[in-house]
Structures are given as C-alpha cells and as structure tokens.
Scaffold this motif. Structure first.
Motif, PDB file in Angstrom:
ATOM      1  N   CYS A 466       0.857  -1.194   0.000  1.00  0.00           N
ATOM      2  CA  CYS A 466       0.000   0.000   0.000  1.00  0.00           C
ATOM      3  C   CYS A 466       0.889   1.239   0.000  1.00  0.00           C
ATOM      4  O   CYS A 466       1.700   1.444   0.902  1.00  0.00           O
ATOM      5  CB  CYS A 466      -0.903  -0.023   1.222  1.00  0.00           C
ATOM      6  N   SER A 467       0.732   2.065  -1.012  1.00  0.00           N
ATOM      7  CA  SER A 467       1.522   3.290  -1.126  1.00  0.00           C
ATOM      8  C   SER A 467       0.673   4.489  -0.716  1.00  0.00           C
ATOM      9  O   SER A 467      -0.462   4.639  -1.160  1.00  0.00           O
ATOM     10  CB  SER A 467       2.013   3.472  -2.559  1.00  0.00           C
ATOM     11  N   PHE A 484     -13.239  -0.533  -0.148  1.00  0.00           N
ATOM     12  CA  PHE A 484     -11.981  -0.327  -0.855  1.00  0.00           C
ATOM     13  C   PHE A 484     -11.235  -1.632  -1.082  1.00  0.00           C
ATOM     14  O   PHE A 484     -10.572  -1.803  -2.107  1.00  0.00           O
ATOM     15  CB  PHE A 484     -11.086   0.654  -0.090  1.00  0.00           C
ATOM     16  N   GLU A 485     -11.315  -2.586  -0.143  1.00  0.00           N
ATOM     17  CA  GLU A 485     -10.599  -3.839  -0.313  1.00  0.00           C
ATOM     18  C   GLU A 485     -11.034  -4.544  -1.601  1.00  0.00           C
ATOM     19  O   GLU A 485     -10.212  -5.116  -2.321  1.00  0.00           O
ATOM     20  CB  GLU A 485     -10.843  -4.752   0.896  1.00  0.00           C
ATOM     21  N   ARG A 486     -12.332  -4.499  -1.901  1.00  0.00           N
ATOM     22  CA  ARG A 486     -12.844  -5.110  -3.122  1.00  0.00           C
ATOM     23  C   ARG A 486     -12.664  -4.168  -4.317  1.00  0.00           C
ATOM     24  O   ARG A 486     -12.435  -4.609  -5.449  1.00  0.00           O
ATOM     25  CB  ARG A 486     -14.327  -5.433  -2.919  1.00  0.00           C
ATOM     26  N   ARG A 487     -12.733  -2.873  -4.037  1.00  0.00           N
ATOM     27  CA  ARG A 487     -12.631  -1.878  -5.102  1.00  0.00           C
ATOM     28  C   ARG A 487     -11.254  -1.894  -5.761  1.00  0.00           C
ATOM     29  O   ARG A 487     -11.108  -1.641  -6.957  1.00  0.00           O
ATOM     30  CB  ARG A 487     -12.920  -0.492  -4.515  1.00  0.00           C
ATOM     31  N   GLY A 488     -10.223  -2.201  -4.973  1.00  0.00           N
ATOM     32  CA  GLY A 488      -8.877  -2.224  -5.522  1.00  0.00           C
ATOM     33  C   GLY A 488      -8.715  -3.257  -6.619  1.00  0.00           C
ATOM     34  O   GLY A 488      -8.066  -3.004  -7.641  1.00  0.00           O
ATOM     35  N   ARG A 489      -9.314  -4.434  -6.435  1.00  0.00           N
ATOM     36  CA  ARG A 489      -9.214  -5.472  -7.472  1.00  0.00           C
ATOM     37  C   ARG A 489      -9.934  -5.048  -8.746  1.00  0.00           C
ATOM     38  O   ARG A 489      -9.472  -5.310  -9.862  1.00  0.00           O
ATOM     39  CB  ARG A 489      -9.794  -6.779  -6.935  1.00  0.00           C
ATOM     40  N   GLU A 490     -11.074  -4.376  -8.560  1.00  0.00           N
ATOM     41  CA  GLU A 490     -11.815  -3.896  -9.728  1.00  0.00           C
ATOM     42  C   GLU A 490     -11.022  -2.823 -10.467  1.00  0.00           C
ATOM     43  O   GLU A 490     -11.076  -2.730 -11.705  1.00  0.00           O
ATOM     44  CB  GLU A 490     -13.176  -3.348  -9.295  1.00  0.00           C
ATOM     45  N   ALA A 491     -10.281  -1.983  -9.722  1.00  0.00           N
ATOM     46  CA  ALA A 491      -9.469  -0.945 -10.349  1.00  0.00           C
ATOM     47  C   ALA A 491      -8.363  -1.557 -11.199  1.00  0.00           C
ATOM     48  O   ALA A 491      -8.043  -1.058 -12.295  1.00  0.00           O
ATOM     49  CB  ALA A 491      -8.868  -0.024  -9.278  1.00  0.00           C
ATOM     50  N   MET A 506       0.310  -0.740  -4.847  1.00  0.00           N
ATOM     51  CA  MET A 506      -0.990  -0.123  -5.070  1.00  0.00           C
ATOM     52  C   MET A 506      -1.208   1.033  -4.098  1.00  0.00           C
ATOM     53  O   MET A 506      -0.692   1.026  -2.979  1.00  0.00           O
ATOM     54  CB  MET A 506      -2.093  -1.159  -4.893  1.00  0.00           C
ATOM     55  N   PRO A 507      -1.989   2.050  -4.503  1.00  0.00           N
ATOM     56  CA  PRO A 507      -2.247   3.174  -3.583  1.00  0.00           C
ATOM     57  C   PRO A 507      -3.123   2.743  -2.411  1.00  0.00           C
ATOM     58  O   PRO A 507      -3.943   1.825  -2.528  1.00  0.00           O
ATOM     59  CB  PRO A 507      -2.967   4.193  -4.465  1.00  0.00           C
TER      60      PRO A 507
END
Length: 675
Positions: A466-467, A484-491, A506-507
């Motif tokens: 995590c950056s 956000f935990e799930r949103r990151g994979r979608e991003a 990843m941010p």
C-alpha cells in the motif's frame, strides 16, 4: 564618688536613663531624614489611562548559573489599572498585555483571561494576553459619578513566574493596550523605573459618534449592542431573590453550515455559586460534596444539600434525550431535549436553538436581589469527533431579552439581566484530515475519478503493498458500491481493460467514512443535469444529514430543482446549493451486509438535479468543468475534492468520427447528385 552615689541611688539611675533617652531623640531629630520616594507621576490623560506596575519579584528555585541568567525563574507580583478619564463609559473592558519574559500566570484577581484558559497560563501561547474585567466589567465616566474611583477604575492583580536577568534590570511588558477598536493606544512609556503607562483615546470615527458621548452612556443602565458569531449563548436572569435566582441559558447556532451533535456546555463560577435544580438539561456529574465541606455548607446551615444538584466550580451540562421533553420535573422547556443536536438555521431553524433553566444559589457578599453576576469562562464542545471546535469570549452585559408572556397573552416580559457569550468556530489544525471525500464521473467518460489517496488520512501502519503517495486509480462506476478492499481489485481489472498503468505498490484507500459522487448526467442545448449520490461507510446511521455544494456562478444561477432531496440555492453572497433528505429520508443508513453479495455495502441516498442554461448568458461550459462543484460540505465539514475532472477526450473523438462520417456521406450524396 559621683559614680558611687549614682550606683547606689535608684532615683539617680532613672534620671540618668531618662536624660540619655531625651538626648538620643534630640540627636535623631537633628539628623536629616530620607523622604519616601514620591509616587510615579500620573499622565495627563483625558481618555482611558492604562498602567502596569511591577510591585516585586523574588528569586526562586532552581537557581541558575551566571551564564544563563535570563533563564533564572522569579516569582512576581504586579498591578494593572484601567482608569476611565474620558467622557464615555467603557463597557466590558479588555486589557491586552504583551509579555516577553516567558511569564506564567498562576493567580488573577479583578479580571479573567478573555480566552477562558485555565491557570497556570503560559503567556507565550499568544502574542498578547487579554484580560476581561470581572466582576467589574464596566467603567463609568468621572462626569456621571463625580469622580468616584470605585466606579471609574478597575484594578487587576497578577501573581506569576517570569524568567529574566538579575536586578537592577526591571522586567516589564513590552506593550499594553485596550482591545476595544473604538480606542487607539500609543506605545507605553516608563513613568517610573517599574511602571508603564499609556493613554488610549477615541478614534476619530468613534469620536464622531455623538450618541455615545452623552450622559446616558455614562449611566449603569446602558448596555453594549448584541454581538454575532457562529454560536451565541444568552444568559438570562428571569427571577431574583436575596439568596437565589432563576437563570435561563439559550444556545443558538448561527453558523451558515455549522452543526453540533451532543453538545456539552461548561462554565466557571467565580463567586461561590452552585446549582440547586435544573430543567431542560442535566449536569454530567451530580453531587454536593464540594458544598458540604466548603464555604457554602458553612453559610447555608439549614439547607438540605442532599437535594442540591451540583456544586462543581466548573460544571459540565448536557442536553436531555427527547423522551424527557414532557417530564414535569426536569423537562418541559422550549427548545430542550434533542440529545444535543443543533442544526444550522439554513437547514432547520426550529432545531438551531437549545435552552435550559436552573436555580442558582449565591454566596456573600452578593446576598441582594440586585447583585447579579454571570459565570465566566464558557466552553462548548460536541460528542462527535466531527464537531467543530469553538473559542468563546467572556460574558457581555447586553439589553435584557424580551421573553413571551408565559400566560400566552400578546405581551412580552423583560429579563431582569442578560449577558451574551459569542463563540466562533476555530480553524481545524492542518493535521486534522477531512471526514468525507468526493468522486467525479460523467456521461461522456466511462471511468470514475475516485477520492485521492489517503484523502481522509492514511492507515496507521500501511501494508507493504500500500503506497501513501501513489495516485488513486480510475474506477468502473459499479465499484463505488464496493468497499476499498474489493474496489482495488476492480481498479486493477479496469486498468487492464482500458490499457492504463497499474502502480506498484498499489495506492492506499481514502479512509473516508462518507463519500459523495457527483455525476454529470446530461448536457443539451437548453440545460443539463447532475446526479448526487451519498455513500455512508460508517457503522452508524447519520441523522438529519445535509449536503452543500458550491458551483460556478453560471451553473449556480441556472439551478432549478432536485428530486428525492429538498434542495435550495442558499444566496447570501454564496454560490452554494443546500440539500437534505425529504421527510422519511433524513437518515443516511450505515454500512450493512446485503443478501446476494459477499461484501458490505454502504448506506446510500441519491437525487438528480436539474439546471437551465437560460440564465447563464450562454457562457457555461458543463463538460469543460462548470458542471462540477468547486467545494462540497457534508454536515458542515469540508470534503476532500478530486484533483481533476473526467476527461472529455473520448467524447471529442466520437464527435470527430461522426463529423468525418457526415462529411463523407455529404460528399457521396454530392457526387451522386452530379451524375
């Protein structure tokens, strides 16, 4: 022989002793005596004479070696005076002293710190330290009082610690002045070795105000005008008796968008008062121990202190829950019993005020129904960490409040005495992050501009992947419904679909409890529309929420209506549109687990807003940025904004493609027509 006679004759011995005493007295009278030092000369002042005198200072431990002489602590005693030598009464005087020897004040008499800070007080916290008169807040004129010093002069006694070099150096403040903007004070001068003085005179603008210079202004019945602030506290005395009085305390939220949840009000009794009973509010701590073992118990010998509500010198008072509104013993007061929630008047005027009443016992020497003093050092805070912080001034005597007749008749009743305390919200420290953030999206772009990385604070111990500095990644619209935990994979998947880069690591997430998505939905010749969606990722419902968005002037002027939300253009020099839930939709539900998905879903509310271009003069560029808000506030708190708006490059490519096709088709039709 003579010595023998004197030694054996008692009468002779007494005669010799008497003669010697007479001789010594005569010799002492013959010696020149040193006259006492004359008092410091008084300045010729026809205004407000301010003086500061260092009475004494004494070296105290720890003792410091000679090279660090300026670090040596001394205890000091000083006296400051404010003398009205002018033609106008000085109401609620405030003296400002600029200390520069790291003075620490440990005791005050004759005034209180204007900021309401506790003692001991480190004066290095401010450029100048302000003192407000208490209990003598007003200084009348010599003309109206025949020069009575008890009515035209106030004395402030200070005890504290300072750090300075040894005598003969005299550590004095560098400046003294009045905080009243009606007066200007020249630099203070030394009228003696240990005394500073200055004469403050009216400014030309204040001197031109003839209405303030007559005798009426020098009488005790004139008052200062009422002030204005973000939160105004009014202290009204409704009934007065020899030993008790009935007070009503009213809090009014006058901030444009400020909100206060679970308010707590505290103050300081400076004259031994205590609370016998209350209605409309309740102290955080109930008990009379301080009275029983204090001066109050010694004076009120016949009083049953088991029925006394609170004897704290600094009581803390809370609002009652709605269930106690009709309680005959502790409720039944207008504007009470809302769990301490105060909304701004722009949102709901009926819920912008809170009030309670209390019976107060007085102590000598105030045992007279006309001896009335308000408490000092008021402080207001909220139960929610999202509440603003307030800085309150000292009570100011103002015109008595007009109260509706309790019998219901069309008449008013004046309070016996009224004080006003003005509180203003303090600026949030730079280290305090926002509590909400905003995302942008538009019909002409498939991606959502998310909240920026760590918009509401970074995680305390971010994971290795995590950056905290990498820019946030574009999202598909449906990802806004995911944590956000799930949103990151979608991003990451979206970046692959759109051939976008993926930062490594990843941010981090935005860490915001509430997010607002602003979506530009349509743009046509006569107008345009937007959709506002609220997401609550917290674990608690948000009651009586409200949202304010600041738009560009052309967009703001074109606002027409909203659906689902109650929305209005605020005006008053702002370009903000205020929104809140309609009846039945005032609660923004908390995060919950929905059936059919394996992740928690935020509570959500949504509305469409319509705008016209008729009032924009044709100068609005919705796609170019005018269709997006410049500021967003949720429940009065500033939200973190995205760092860019959705790009319209994709839309321009489509327009260029259609234009090319139209030109090509037109060319074919032209050729066919010539055949």
């Amino acid at each position: 022989m003579a010595v023998f006679i004197i030694a054996n004759n008692p009468l002779a011995r007494y005669a010799v002793l008497f003669a010697a005493a007479v001789f010594l007295v005569a010799a002492a009278q013959a010696q020149p005596t040193t006259p006492p030092p004359p008092p410091p000369p008084e300045m010729d002042c026809n205004g407000i004479l301010l003086t500061y005198n260092l009475d004494r200072r004494d070296k105290i431990r720890p003792f410091v070696a000679a090279p660090d002489a300026d670090a040596q602590p001394y205890s000091f005693r000083a006296t400051a005076t404010v003398l009205n030598s002018g033609t106008r009464a000085l109401r609620s005087w405030t003296l400002r002293l600029t200390f520069h020897h790291r003075e620490i004040l440990v005791q005050l008499d004759g005034a209180v710190l204007t900021s309401g800070a506790d003692l001991p007080y480190n004066t290095t916290a401010d450029n100048a330290t302000s003192f407000s008169g208490y209990p003598q807040t007003d200084l009348l004129t010599p003309i109206a009082t025949a020069g009575d010093l008890t009515k035209i002069q106030a004395t402030l006694n200070l005890v504290g610690t300072l750090f300075a070099g040894p005598p003969p150096y005299v550590p004095l403040p560098s400046a003294l002045s009045l905080a009243d903007p009606s007066y200007t004070c020249p630099p203070a001068i030394n009228v003696s070795t240990s005394t500073l003085s200055t004469c403050c005179v009216l400014t030309p603008e204040a001197a031109a105000n003839a209405s303030a210079g007559d005798l009426e202004a020098g009488r005790a019945t004139s008052y200062l005008p009422r002030g204005a602030g973000d939160l105004v506290i009014t202290y009204d005395v409704l009934q007065a008796h020899e030993t008790t009085y009935l007070a009503q305390v009213t809090l009014e939220n006058d901030a444009l968008l400020g909100r206060l949840d679970g308010w707590e009000l505290s103050w300081e009794w400076l004259r031994g008062e205590f609370i016998s009973s209350m209605r409309g509010a309740y102290p955080r701590q109930v008990g009379a121990t301080d009275c029983v073992y204090g001066a109050q118990g010694a004076f009120y010998k016949g009083l049953d202190f088991s029925k006394v509500l609170n004897c704290d010198r600094k009581p803390a008072v809370l609002d009652l829950p709605p269930s106690r509104r009709g309680d005959e013993d502790i409720g039944g007061i207008d504007h009470c019993c809302r769990n301490g929630t105060m909304l701004p008047k722009s949102v709901d005027a009926a819920q912008s005020k809170s009030a309670f009443q209390m019976e107060v016992y007085k102590m000598p020497p105030d045992l007279n129904r006309t001896k009335l003093y308000a408490p000092a050092n008021f402080r207001v805070s909220g139960a929610s960490p999202l509440n603003p912080e307030y800085a309150c001034g000292q009570p100011v005597r103002v015109t008595p409040t007009e109260l509706p007749d309790p019998s219901g008749l069309a008449s008013t009743t004046l309070a016996l005495a009224t004080w006003q305390v003005v509180c203003n919200m303090t600026a949030a420290p730079p280290s305090k992050p926002p509590s909400c953030c905003v995302t942008f999206s538009a019909f002409y772009n498939e991606s959502v501009i998310p909240c920026r990385t760590c918009a509401c604070g970074c995680p305390a111990s971010p994971a290795a992947a995590c950056s905290t500095t990498a820019p946030s990644m574009l999202l598909p619209p449906y990802a806004l419904l995911m944590p956000f935990e799930r949103r990151g994979r979608e991003a990451v998947w979206w970046a692959g679909e759109k051939r976008l880069g993926v930062p490594r690591p990843m941010p981090c997430g935005d860490s915001c409890g509430v997010s607002i998505n602003w979506h530009v939905a349509t743009d046509y010749a006569g107008g345009w529309s937007a959709r506002a969606t609220l997401f609550n990722w917290e674990g608690a419902d948000v009651a009586e929420w409200f949202l304010a968005v600041a738009m560009e002037k052309q967009a703001y002027d074109g606002f027409e209506q909203a659906f689902t939300f109650n929305a209005t253009a605020m005006g008053n020099g702002t370009t903000m549109i205020l929104m809140k839930g309609r009846e039945g939709f005032q609660y923004l539900k908390r995060e919950s687990n929905m059936s059919g998905v394996d992740y928690p879903v935020a509570g959500k509310q949504q509305s469409v807003l319509l705008f016209t271009k008729k009032r924009s003069g044709g100068g609005i560029d919705v796609v170019g940025g005018d269709g997006f808000p410049t500021r967003v506030l949720f429940n009065g708190h500033e939200c973190a904004m995205p760092q860019r708006i959705p790009s319209s490059a994709h839309r321009r490519r489509l327009v260029l493609l259609w234009t090319t096709l139209l030109v090509f088709m037109s060319s074919i039709l032209l050729v066919l027509s010539l055949l």
